[in-house]
Each structure stands twice: as structure tokens, then as C-alpha cells.
Design a protein around this motif. Structure first.
Motif, mmCIF file in Angstrom:
data_model
loop_
_atom_site.group_PDB
_atom_site.id
_atom_site.type_symbol
_atom_site.label_atom_id
_atom_site.label_comp_id
_atom_site.label_asym_id
_atom_site.label_seq_id
_atom_site.Cartn_x
_atom_site.Cartn_y
_atom_site.Cartn_z
ATOM 1 N N PRO A 344 -6.513 -36.928 30.797
ATOM 2 C CA PRO A 344 -6.452 -38.354 30.407
ATOM 3 C C PRO A 344 -7.821 -38.926 30.065
ATOM 4 O O PRO A 344 -7.948 -39.737 29.147
ATOM 5 C CB PRO A 344 -5.857 -39.031 31.652
ATOM 6 N N ILE A 345 -8.865 -38.498 30.792
ATOM 7 C CA ILE A 345 -10.201 -39.042 30.565
ATOM 8 C C ILE A 345 -10.721 -38.624 29.193
ATOM 9 O O ILE A 345 -11.143 -39.462 28.381
ATOM 10 C CB ILE A 345 -11.172 -38.578 31.664
ATOM 11 N N THR A 346 -10.702 -37.330 28.908
ATOM 12 C CA THR A 346 -11.253 -36.849 27.639
ATOM 13 C C THR A 346 -10.320 -37.153 26.464
ATOM 14 O O THR A 346 -10.799 -37.272 25.325
ATOM 15 C CB THR A 346 -11.516 -35.337 27.710
ATOM 16 N N ARG A 347 -9.033 -37.276 26.712
ATOM 17 C CA ARG A 347 -8.100 -37.587 25.625
ATOM 18 C C ARG A 347 -8.420 -38.959 25.014
ATOM 19 O O ARG A 347 -8.522 -39.107 23.795
ATOM 20 C CB ARG A 347 -6.663 -37.567 26.139
ATOM 21 N N ILE A 348 -8.605 -39.953 25.873
ATOM 22 C CA ILE A 348 -8.931 -41.292 25.383
ATOM 23 C C ILE A 348 -10.275 -41.285 24.672
ATOM 24 O O ILE A 348 -10.439 -41.892 23.604
ATOM 25 C CB ILE A 348 -8.946 -42.290 26.565
ATOM 26 N N ARG A 349 -11.237 -40.578 25.247
ATOM 27 C CA ARG A 349 -12.563 -40.505 24.625
ATOM 28 C C ARG A 349 -12.491 -39.859 23.243
ATOM 29 O O ARG A 349 -13.169 -40.285 22.309
ATOM 30 C CB ARG A 349 -13.522 -39.718 25.521
ATOM 31 N N LEU A 350 -11.684 -38.810 23.129
ATOM 32 C CA LEU A 350 -11.568 -38.111 21.848
ATOM 33 C C LEU A 350 -10.967 -39.017 20.783
ATOM 34 O O LEU A 350 -11.481 -39.090 19.654
ATOM 35 C CB LEU A 350 -10.714 -36.855 22.007
ATOM 36 N N PHE A 351 -9.888 -39.716 21.113
ATOM 37 C CA PHE A 351 -9.247 -40.594 20.141
ATOM 38 C C PHE A 351 -10.188 -41.704 19.688
ATOM 39 O O PHE A 351 -10.249 -42.047 18.503
ATOM 40 C CB PHE A 351 -7.970 -41.195 20.730
#
Length: 535
Positions: A344-351
Motif C-alpha cells: 500500500p505504501i509504495t503503490r500510492i507513491r508509484l501512482f
């Protein structure tokens, strides 16, 4: 347009009699206090023992960042190779030099200045109804960059490593660049520019990570942002190369030769990133480089200090457990874009990073194409544009560690957006034309600062095991923006400025939701990142 933050190449040859890389497991090695190895992460080792940015890092940074100039050569060569040269009348009938173009002139009544070999436009008649083919070449080149960024981003995180991937893309660029000069027709030229884009897409990405990963956390920001000076310098040098080689075929050869020189003269002097070695379980190789860094910087790295991933505890119940953690070869830790999306942490950052890179690229490349002609020759125009970006790099680099990544990411994009909105309200006559030109230049100035910042910011948002994969996705988004920008520009009038203003505004809003990374540790693993962010 280069580019993430941290990686380091340095030669890793070892000499006989070099100190042991890990403590010898002799009888009694764990018997006394202070004899047990101390496990530290790379950032701590750089800060406390090796030096954050000493002679070794400076030399390595400069050598590795030279690859950015190569990317500039292969990307911006199209400005000169695909230009529409001047023309002149050669007959008395059916030709009027007052005409704005040659579309209405009688065949044979005019000729290209410099002959048909001066550019691809003159070579294959890419004017009038065929003019769209010039834009198609540019779009496909950036499409190739988009694909290559993803492919080499993954390969540099996995099997090939940072240095291996950089070597491969430079080899491919040299080959494809030289082959392009031999293209017999437009279709072949189009295909070769596509595959050149594929390899070019990985140059700046791999170079950036390789150059900045061995830099300490407090120096990494300024170092990372300094890489773009090499890109702008490459553009400036290309204008001189193009002036010396006016033929498009000779220009492609001349712009490809530096890649060969880089492979022969520079690559042997750089080595793989110690962070990549560490996450791949190659402890000995990582410690070799860290000891080399310490020695070159005039520091001493104690034998009892060893590297550890940031999710490994510095405590152990006994020395044998510590020894097992420090064995020469550990199980390799790998990651992919799937792991980025799963968390969840890196997913939001990636988007968020993908959205910001896309909007930033639309504005930067759009304004570069939409800027008012400086009413001088092409070579001087390109040179001035390249030099004009450098003050933005300097200002953002100076302010980076004072205000942080997030405020600058928001501020530079909104700065650009304000002047883009102002430009959309200006006419194209008299003083309004001058004001619009100034708004465009200030818009480029602000977005150049954003571009400079984005690589270092994006790279710091993700751990080592997936850093290049995430940067590859962000770079792909930027290439999509670069493909879209020319289509916005052709709409003309004030509408492009309005689109660029909206993109800058949205980009700043997206940056608002990113976390600040100033003086934060550069995590190695997904577990380390999640534990560190939730602590």
C-alpha cells in the motif's frame, strides 16, 4: 529529459594482501566484548566510516554521469537531423522566394540549401503532405524510450545490475546510432530511431542510480540534482557537433562515437553499486567497494563493522548468529514492479510519481517546442536553450536540502503553471507577443527545476530492490508526456499554454500527497521501508 537517486560505480579489483572483508571466524573471535561484528546499513557506514561525498564519490559521480551527455546526443540529434533546411530558387519561372514554403512551387524550380543530404527532410521530401512523418519519428523514438525504461529498469534491479545495464544500453546506442546513418529509406530510419529510443530510455536511468547510490544521505540530494548539468552540457556540445557535421548521416555517426569512447575509456573505471551487491546477497563484493571508498576518502573502516540490510537487526543473541548473517554469499533479495504495487505504501507513491512525471513532461517538452523563435540560427538557439536551463538546476540544488523535496516539487510546478496561465491570456502581437515569450521561458525555467528534482525525489521514495523498476515506470510516464506534447503544440494560439498551466497545477497537487524524504534513510528492502515508515 537523465536521471533517481543513488548508485555507484567504481573499479573493484582487489590486490594481494588486502584486509579480510569479513572478520575471520577463529577460536575465540566472539569471546570478548567489542569483538563481535557490528552490523550497519550502507547509509550509516557511509556517514560514520567511509565518508558521504569524498574523493571516491566525486570521481565516480563525474565518470558515471557522463552517460547523461550520451543520452542528450541520441535524443536531441533529431533537432538537427530532422530539421527543414532553407531553400532557394534555381529557375526564373514558377518560383518565388517570398513564399513561406515550397508546397506551391513548381518541381525543379527550387532546391534545398546544403543539398538533399543536409537533413532527412531534404533526403526524403518530408514536407507538405509528408510533414507528419517528422513528428512520427519523434513520437516513436520516445515510445521506444518508454519501453526501454521499463525493461532496463527491471534488468538493472535484477540480473544485469546497474553497471551491466548501463554497459548494454551504451553498446546498443553505439550500434543503432551508426546503423541509422546508413538508413536507405524512411521506413528503415523510422525503425532504427525506435530501437535507438529503446536503448536510450535506459541510459539516464541506470546512470543516475549508479552515480548516486554510494553517496551519503545528506549529500545525495545535491549530487543527484547535479546530474542534469551533464544532460544540458550534452545538448550544448551537440549543437557544436552538428555545426561541424552538417550532413545528417555524418551527424549520426559523430553523435554515436562518444558512446564507444565511454565504453572503452570510462566503463572500466566504474564498478557495480554496493547496494545492488548487498540486496543480491553478494556481501564480499559490497564490502570490497565500501573499503575502497573508505581508503580513497582517507577514512578507516574497522574489520568488525559489516554491512547489513536495513531490515536486519543489529542485535543477536550470540556471535555465531552474527557470523551467519555476515557470510560471504547470502540469499539474493529481488523485487519487481509487482511488489511495488502490492505494498500500500509504495503503490500510492508509484501512482503519484507516475502522474507527476507525466504532467511535468508534457509541460517541459511542450514549452520547449512552443517557445518563440529567438530569430537566430538553429545551432545558437539550441545552445542558448541548454544554457538557460542551468540556473534552474543550480537554484533547486541549493534549496533542496534547505526546504526539502516536497515543497520544491510543489513550488516549481506551480511557478511554471502561473506563467503558463499568464501566457494563455496574452495575444501574439506587439508587446503581448513579448510577454508571452517571457512567460514561456519562465515556465520552462520552473519545470526544468522540477525535472531536476524528480529523479532524486522519485528514487528516494522506493527501496533498492525495486528502485530502478519504479524509476522505470516514472520514466515511461514521462515519455508518454513527451509523445503527447507535440500534439498539444500544434493546436496553436493560447490553448497550449492553458493545457501546460493545468498540467503544472495538477502536478503540484499530486506532489502534495507525497511524503518528505529529506534526510530519511535510503531503504534497501520492502520490509525495511514498511517498518521504517510505520515506526
Amino acid at each position: 529529459m537523465a536521471n533517481s537517486p543513488e548508485s555507484n560505480p567504481i573499479s573493484h579489483g582487489s590486490s594481494l594482501g588486502a584486509p579480510l572483508l569479513v572478520p575471520s571466524k577463529e577460536p575465540g573471535w566472539d569471546s570478548g566484548p567489542g569483538s563481535e561484528p557490528q552490523k550497519v546499513c550502507i547509509d550509516d557506514m557511509l556517514q560514520n566510516y567511509c565518508g558521504e561525498f569524498g574523493y571516491w564519490q566525486l570521481k565516480h559521480f563525474v565518470l558515471t554521469s557522463l552517460a547523461w551527455a550520451l543520452e542528450a546526443f541520441h535524443t536531441m540529434v533529431m533537432i538537427f537531423a530532422d530539421r527543414e533546411p532553407g531553400w532557394r530558387c534555381v529557375g526564373e519561372l514558377g518560383c518565388d522566394e517570398k513564399e513561406s514554403n515550397v508546397c506551391g512551387l513548381e518541381p525543379g524550380s527550387w532546391e534545398w540549401e546544403g543539398g538533399p543530404g543536409s537533413s532527412t527532410v531534404a533526403q526524403w521530401g518530408l514536407v507538405c503532405g509528408q510533414k507528419y512523418k517528422v513528428g512520427l519519428v519523434q513520437a516513436l523514438f520516445f515510445g521506444g524510450c518508454m519501453i526501454g525504461a521499463g525493461v532496463f529498469g527491471h534488468l538493472s534491479d535484477s540480473k544485469l545490475g546497474r553497471k551491466g545495464s548501463l554497459t548494454v544500453v551504451c553498446i546498443l546506442n553505439a550500434i543503432f546510432g551508426c546503423l541509422t546513418s546508413l538508413a536507405p529509406d524512411y521506413s528503415t530510419y523510422l525503425l532504427l530511431r525506435l530501437v535507438t529510443g529503446f536503448s536510450t530510455g535506459g541510459v539516464g536511468l541506470c546512470s543516475f542510480v549508479l552515480a548516486t547510490e554510494p553517496v551519503g544521505p545528506t549529500k545525495r540530494g545535491v549530487a543527484g540534482m547535479s546530474t542534469f548539468y551533464f544532460f544540458s552540457t550534452g545538448i550544448a556540445l551537440l549543437s557544436g557537433i552538428a555545426y561541424i557535421f552538417p550532413s545528417w548521416r555524418a551527424l549520426y555517426v559523430a553523435s554515436s562515437v562518444p558512446s564507444i569512447l565511454f565504453l572503452v575509456l570510462v566503463v572500466p573505471l566504474i564498478s557495480e553499486s554496493p547496494r545492488w551487491y548487498l540486496v543480491r546477497g553478494k556481501m564480499n563484493e559490497a564490502m570490497k567497494i565500501m573499503r575502497t571508498i573508505a581508503n580513497a576518502n582517507g577514512h578507516h573502516l574497522p574489520d568488525e563493522v559489516i554491512l547489513a540490510l536495513d531490515d536486519e537487526s543489529n542485535d543477536a543473541s550470540n556471535g555465531n548468529q552474527i557470523w551467519e548473517a555476515a557470510t560471504v554469499e547470502k540469499e539474493a533479495i529481488s523485487g519487481s514492479i509487482v511488489d511495488v504495487i502490492r505494498s500500500p505504501i509504495t503503490r500510492i507513491r508509484l501512482f503519484l510519481a507516475v502522474g507527476i512525471n507525466f504532467t511535468c513532461s508534457v509541460v517541459y517538452y511542450g514549452l520547449s517546442l512552443n517557445v518563440v523563435n529567438l530569430e537566430t540560427n538553429l545551432y545558437l538557439t539550441v545552445l542558448l536553450n541548454a544554457v538557460a536551463e542551468m540556473p534552474a538546476f543550480t537554484i533547486t540544488a541549493v534549496l533542496l536540502d534547505k526546504f526539502g523535496r516536497k515543497p520544491l516539487a510543489i513550488g516549481t510546478q506551480w511557478f511554471s503553471a502561473i506563467f503558463c496561465f499568464m501566457g494563455s491570456l496574452m495575444g501574439n502581437v506587439g508587446i503581448s507577443k513579448v510577454i508571452r515569450m517571457c512567460c514561456g521561458l519562465l515556465g520552462i525555467f520552473g519545470m526544468a527545476g522540477t525535472y531536476n528534482l524528480l529523479f532524486i525525489y522519485t528514487a528516494e521514495l522506493f527501496p533498492t530492490v525495486v528502485r530502478n523498476a519504479a524509476l522505470g515506470c516514472a520514466t515511461q510516464a514521462a515519455q508518454m508526456g513527451a509523445i503527447l506534447a507535440p500534439f498539444v503544440v500544434v493546436l496553436g494560439g493560447g490553448f497550449p499554454f492553458l493545457v501546460f498551466g493545468v498540467c503544472g497545477l495538477i502536478g503540484g497537487m499530486l506532489a502534495y500527497y507525497l511524503p518528505e524524504t529529506l534526510n530519511k534513510p535510503l531503504y534497501d528492502t520492502m520490509t525495511g521501508l514498511e517498518e521504517g515508515e510505520l515506526a
